[in-house]
Write a protein that holds these residues in place. Structure first.
Motif, short mmCIF file in Angstrom:
data_model
loop_
_atom_site.label_atom_id
_atom_site.label_comp_id
_atom_site.label_asym_id
_atom_site.label_seq_id
_atom_site.Cartn_x
_atom_site.Cartn_y
_atom_site.Cartn_z
N GLU A 71 0.83 -1.20 0.00
CA GLU A 71 0.00 0.00 0.00
C GLU A 71 0.87 1.25 0.00
O GLU A 71 2.01 1.23 0.49
CB GLU A 71 -0.90 0.05 1.24
N SER A 72 0.30 2.33 -0.51
CA SER A 72 0.98 3.63 -0.49
C SER A 72 -0.07 4.73 -0.50
O SER A 72 -1.25 4.48 -0.77
CB SER A 72 1.93 3.78 -1.67
N GLY A 73 0.37 5.95 -0.20
CA GLY A 73 -0.52 7.09 -0.29
C GLY A 73 -1.00 7.63 1.05
O GLY A 73 -1.62 8.70 1.09
N GLY A 74 -0.73 6.92 2.13
CA GLY A 74 -1.14 7.43 3.43
C GLY A 74 -0.41 8.71 3.79
O GLY A 74 0.74 8.91 3.42
N ASP A 75 -1.10 9.58 4.53
CA ASP A 75 -0.50 10.87 4.86
C ASP A 75 -1.32 11.51 5.97
O ASP A 75 -2.32 10.94 6.44
CB ASP A 75 -0.49 11.76 3.63
N SER A 76 -0.90 12.70 6.37
CA SER A 76 -1.63 13.49 7.35
C SER A 76 -2.31 14.64 6.62
O SER A 76 -1.65 15.37 5.87
CB SER A 76 -0.68 14.05 8.42
N VAL A 77 -3.61 14.80 6.82
CA VAL A 77 -4.35 15.85 6.13
C VAL A 77 -5.32 16.52 7.09
O VAL A 77 -5.63 15.98 8.16
CB VAL A 77 -5.15 15.30 4.92
N GLN A 78 -5.81 17.67 6.70
CA GLN A 78 -6.82 18.37 7.46
C GLN A 78 -8.20 17.78 7.14
O GLN A 78 -8.43 17.26 6.04
CB GLN A 78 -6.82 19.85 7.10
N ALA A 79 -9.09 17.89 8.10
CA ALA A 79 -10.47 17.45 7.87
C ALA A 79 -11.05 18.19 6.67
O ALA A 79 -10.79 19.39 6.48
CB ALA A 79 -11.32 17.70 9.11
N GLY A 80 -11.80 17.46 5.86
CA GLY A 80 -12.35 18.03 4.64
C GLY A 80 -11.48 17.82 3.42
O GLY A 80 -11.91 18.04 2.29
N GLY A 81 -10.25 17.37 3.65
CA GLY A 81 -9.32 17.16 2.56
C GLY A 81 -9.50 15.80 1.91
O GLY A 81 -10.42 15.04 2.23
N SER A 82 -8.58 15.48 0.99
CA SER A 82 -8.65 14.24 0.22
C SER A 82 -7.30 13.52 0.23
O SER A 82 -6.25 14.15 0.38
CB SER A 82 -9.03 14.54 -1.24
N LEU A 83 -7.39 12.22 0.06
CA LEU A 83 -6.20 11.39 -0.12
C LEU A 83 -6.56 10.27 -1.10
O LEU A 83 -7.72 9.88 -1.18
CB LEU A 83 -5.75 10.75 1.19
N ARG A 84 -5.56 9.77 -1.77
CA ARG A 84 -5.76 8.62 -2.65
C ARG A 84 -4.78 7.53 -2.24
O ARG A 84 -3.56 7.73 -2.32
CB ARG A 84 -5.55 9.00 -4.12
N LEU A 85 -5.31 6.42 -1.80
CA LEU A 85 -4.48 5.27 -1.45
C LEU A 85 -4.36 4.33 -2.65
O LEU A 85 -5.30 4.20 -3.43
CB LEU A 85 -5.10 4.50 -0.28
N SER A 86 -3.20 3.72 -2.76
CA SER A 86 -2.98 2.75 -3.83
C SER A 86 -2.44 1.45 -3.26
O SER A 86 -1.77 1.46 -2.22
CB SER A 86 -2.00 3.31 -4.86
N CYS A 87 -2.72 0.37 -3.95
CA CYS A 87 -2.24 -0.95 -3.55
C CYS A 87 -1.76 -1.67 -4.79
O CYS A 87 -2.51 -1.79 -5.77
CB CYS A 87 -3.35 -1.73 -2.87
N ALA A 88 -0.52 -2.13 -4.76
CA ALA A 88 0.03 -2.89 -5.88
C ALA A 88 0.18 -4.34 -5.45
O ALA A 88 0.68 -4.62 -4.35
CB ALA A 88 1.39 -2.31 -6.28
N ALA A 89 -0.25 -5.25 -6.32
CA ALA A 89 -0.16 -6.68 -6.03
C ALA A 89 0.95 -7.30 -6.85
O ALA A 89 1.06 -7.04 -8.06
CB ALA A 89 -1.49 -7.36 -6.35
N PHE A 90 1.78 -8.11 -6.19
CA PHE A 90 2.90 -8.77 -6.85
C PHE A 90 2.82 -10.27 -6.63
O PHE A 90 2.25 -10.74 -5.66
CB PHE A 90 4.22 -8.24 -6.29
N GLY A 91 3.45 -10.99 -7.56
CA GLY A 91 3.46 -12.44 -7.45
C GLY A 91 2.40 -13.06 -8.34
O GLY A 91 1.84 -12.41 -9.21
N TYR A 92 2.14 -14.33 -8.10
CA TYR A 92 1.16 -15.03 -8.92
C TYR A 92 -0.24 -14.58 -8.54
O TYR A 92 -0.67 -14.75 -7.41
CB TYR A 92 1.30 -16.54 -8.73
N MET A 93 -0.95 -14.02 -9.50
CA MET A 93 -2.32 -13.61 -9.27
C MET A 93 -3.27 -14.53 -10.03
O MET A 93 -3.03 -14.84 -11.19
CB MET A 93 -2.53 -12.17 -9.72
N PRO A 94 -4.35 -14.97 -9.40
CA PRO A 94 -5.33 -15.78 -10.13
C PRO A 94 -5.99 -14.95 -11.22
O PRO A 94 -5.92 -13.72 -11.22
CB PRO A 94 -6.33 -16.18 -9.04
N ILE A 95 -6.63 -15.63 -12.13
CA ILE A 95 -7.28 -14.94 -13.25
C ILE A 95 -8.36 -13.99 -12.75
O ILE A 95 -8.54 -12.89 -13.26
CB ILE A 95 -7.87 -15.96 -14.22
N SER A 96 -9.05 -14.42 -11.71
CA SER A 96 -10.14 -13.62 -11.18
C SER A 96 -10.05 -13.57 -9.66
O SER A 96 -9.87 -14.61 -9.02
CB SER A 96 -11.48 -14.22 -11.62
#
Length: 131
Positions: free
Chosen positions: A6-31
């Motif tokens: 995961e990435s994107g965590g931060d400290s923000v003021q109330a009312g603000g925005s953040l975007r978190l991201s998650c990257a998956a590595f390794g063998y992933m199933p088709i679905s």
């Protein structure tokens, strides 16, 4: 073995925005299904949003209308756009992957919030919202 970062965590003021991201590595199933959870120290981990293999989202009532979950199957990635953040959104946020039968059963919109549904978890990213 699937690894989630995961990435994107931060400290923000109330009312603000953040975007978190998650990257998956390794063998992933088709679905597979994915989800975002959050947890504060001493509290149980709770579901924030889930998404099935076709991209259909589900949300906890506490974040409906403020958070948007999305995925990119080609990149094996998951995002969480968080708007109108509140102090009560302060938590460690975790990305998770589910590969079990429930993911394909047609009932995922009812089951996504169950921790036991997920086989793989990331290490978490901290979100802090100050009022």
């Amino acid at each position: 073995e699937v690894q989630l970062v995961e990435s994107g965590g931060d400290s923000v003021q109330a009312g603000g925005s953040l975007r978190l991201s998650c990257a998956a590595f390794g063998y992933m199933p088709i679905s597979y299904c994915m989800g975002w959870f959050r947890q504060a120290p001493g509290k149980e981990r709770e579901g924030v949003a889930g998404i099935d293999s076709r991209g259909s989202p589900s949300y906890a009532d506490s974040v409906k209308g403020r958070f948007t979950i999305s995925r990119d199957n080609a990149k094996n990635s998951l995002d969480l756009q968080m708007d109108i953040l509140k102090s009560e959104d302060t938590d460690m946020y975790y990305c998770a992957v589910a590969t079990g039968y429930d993911c394909y059963s047609g009932s995922w919109s009812h089951l996504w919030g169950g921790i036991h549904e997920y086989s793989y978890w990331g290490q978490g990213t901290q979100v802090t919202v100050s009022s």
